[in-house]
Design a protein around this motif. Structure first.
Motif, PDB file in Angstrom:
ATOM      1  N   UNK A 185       6.506   3.264   1.046  1.00 11.69           N
ATOM      2  CA  UNK A 185       5.227   2.934   1.671  1.00 11.69           C
ATOM      3  C   UNK A 185       4.037   3.435   0.849  1.00 11.69           C
ATOM      4  N   UNK A 186       4.156   4.650   0.274  1.00 16.07           N
ATOM      5  CA  UNK A 186       3.035   5.204  -0.491  1.00 16.07           C
ATOM      6  C   UNK A 186       2.737   4.346  -1.725  1.00 16.07           C
ATOM      7  N   UNK A 187       3.789   3.819  -2.366  1.00 16.95           N
ATOM      8  CA  UNK A 187       3.593   2.960  -3.533  1.00 16.95           C
ATOM      9  C   UNK A 187       3.016   1.613  -3.098  1.00 16.95           C
ATOM     10  N   UNK A 188       3.560   1.073  -2.017  1.00 15.52           N
ATOM     11  CA  UNK A 188       3.102  -0.220  -1.531  1.00 15.52           C
ATOM     12  C   UNK A 188       1.630  -0.167  -1.128  1.00 15.52           C
ATOM     13  N   UNK A 189       1.232   0.900  -0.420  1.00 19.08           N
ATOM     14  CA  UNK A 189      -0.154   1.018   0.015  1.00 19.08           C
ATOM     15  C   UNK A 189      -1.101   1.199  -1.171  1.00 19.08           C
ATOM     16  N   UNK A 190      -0.649   1.946  -2.186  1.00 19.61           N
ATOM     17  CA  UNK A 190      -1.478   2.148  -3.379  1.00 19.61           C
ATOM     18  C   UNK A 190      -1.675   0.837  -4.124  1.00 19.61           C
ATOM     19  N   UNK A 191      -0.596   0.067  -4.267  1.00 15.17           N
ATOM     20  CA  UNK A 191      -0.685  -1.219  -4.955  1.00 15.17           C
ATOM     21  C   UNK A 191      -1.565  -2.190  -4.173  1.00 15.17           C
ATOM     22  N   UNK A 192      -1.443  -2.170  -2.853  1.00 15.21           N
ATOM     23  CA  UNK A 192      -2.268  -3.048  -2.020  1.00 15.21           C
ATOM     24  C   UNK A 192      -3.744  -2.689  -2.143  1.00 15.21           C
ATOM     25  N   UNK A 193      -4.050  -1.400  -2.172  1.00 17.45           N
ATOM     26  CA  UNK A 193      -5.444  -0.953  -2.309  1.00 17.45           C
ATOM     27  C   UNK A 193      -6.049  -1.430  -3.617  1.00 17.45           C
ATOM     28  N   UNK A 194      -5.271  -1.322  -4.690  1.00 11.49           N
ATOM     29  CA  UNK A 194      -5.752  -1.800  -5.992  1.00 11.49           C
ATOM     30  C   UNK A 194      -5.908  -3.313  -5.974  1.00 11.49           C
ATOM     31  N   UNK A 195      -4.920  -4.010  -5.423  1.00 10.24           N
ATOM     32  CA  UNK A 195      -4.974  -5.467  -5.366  1.00 10.24           C
ATOM     33  C   UNK A 195      -6.129  -5.993  -4.549  1.00 10.24           C
ATOM     34  N   UNK A 196      -6.555  -5.238  -3.519  1.00  6.80           N
ATOM     35  CA  UNK A 196      -7.664  -5.665  -2.674  1.00  6.80           C
ATOM     36  C   UNK A 196      -9.002  -5.688  -3.410  1.00  6.80           C
ATOM     37  N   UNK A 197      -9.034  -5.101  -4.616  1.00  3.17           N
ATOM     38  CA  UNK A 197     -10.257  -5.134  -5.417  1.00  3.17           C
ATOM     39  C   UNK A 197     -10.459  -6.480  -6.103  1.00  3.17           C
TER      40      UNK A 197
END
Length: 305
Positions: A185-197
């Motif tokens: 989950x921590x990796x998925x949330x980090x990747x999602x946060x970056x992708x949302x940019x």
């Protein structure tokens, strides 16, 4: 319709931020190039990989396969019709308009709109379409601008294509899907946060492009108007009627139509600059199709969805 208009207007407001940043000297050409590289090589690939990271149904897996051949045939169809539509245009302007018709702004504008309309499922299908964009732009697109390319140069460009960060992201995404791998989950949330940019940064870059083009100098050029109508009206209409003819109004066909109907890719002006072919003309096409799509896209989306 209201949701679509709000989504596009919100993107347009971020474009204004890009215009302001360039006019005030905050975003220089060097910084804008850096932002573009950041978007294409890091942020967009993260968005693609994160979009693949969820539980798949058999329907979604089947749709991914369908998207592969729908995307391929969409590029063939658009290429053929674009060649016919640009027949009245001659020489270098024909190259620009043909390229602008075939290659669309999938990453900058297409993905954010898909995400707003359908969520991450459509981003997966859009990633497949984008893979074909990268493959075609670094092969057929290069050949359009550089018809005298040597065999060794072509091989080198093809190698770069398959190692493109967005393509690698699709490879990884497909592995996650096929083997049903769930990321921590921590990796998925980090990747999602970056992708949302992706959406805000891409619109800022488009805004910088807006502010640097002298549109007035091209207002009397009829080929600009002809090219814009071909790109954001005729080609979407052709694809829409083909989808009706084959009786497929699914999320897959809609995703392909939406992405193929996006304004001209910024690669149009980048390639024109690189090969020194009608640089201002190419920039105007990108700006004009992007700006006018703010008015045509809501109606297109209302019709096909």
């Amino acid at each position: 319709m209201l949701t679509i208009i709000k989504s596009i207007l919100s993107l347009f407001l971020v474009i204004v931020v890009g215009v302001y940043g360039e006019k005030k000297g905050i975003i220089t050409n060097r910084l804008n190039r850096g932002l573009t590289d950041l978007l294409l090589q890091i942020i967009l690939p993260f968005m693609i990989v994160s979009s693949f990271s969820f539980s798949y149904t058999n329907t979604i897996k089947s749709n991914v396969i369908k998207t592969f051949y729908y995307s391929f045939f969409a590029y063939i169809i658009v290429t053929v019709f674009s060649y016919l539509l640009t027949w009245p245009i001659k020489k270098e302007k024909k190259i620009i308009l043909h390229f602008a018709n075939v290659f669309t702004n999938t990453g900058y504008i297409g993905f954010p709109i898909l995400h707003a309309l359908y969520g991450v499922e459509a981003v997966i299908y859009g990633s497949i379409f984008n893979m074909f964009f990268v493959l075609f732009v670094w092969t057929y697109g290069i050949m359009l601008f550089n018809k005298k390319m040597k065999k060794e140069e072509f091989k080198e460009e093809l190698k770069k294509t398959f190692l493109n960060p967005s393509i690698i992201a699709v490879y990884l995404g497909i592995i996650l899907m096929v083997f049903d791998i769930q990321l921590p989950m921590v990796i998925k949330e980090s990747m999602t946060s970056i992708g949302n940019m992706t959406a805000p940064l891409s619109m800022i870059i488009v805004g910088v492009t807006f502010s640097q083009v002298n549109i007035k100098a091209h207002l009397r050029d009829w080929t600009i108007y002809y090219g814009v109508v071909s790109k954001i009206i005729l080609i979407p209409a052709i694809l829409y009627f083909i989808s009706i003819f084959i009786n497929d109004r699914s999320i897959v066909s809609n995703t392909v139509i939406i992405l193929a109907s996006m304004p001209s890719a910024t690669m149009t002006s980048i390639f024109a600059e690189n090969f020194d072919i009608k640089k201002d003309y190419a920039a105007v096409m990108v700006v004009a199709t992007t700006f006018l799509s703010l008015f045509t896209l809501p109606f297109l989306l209302k019709i096909i969805i």
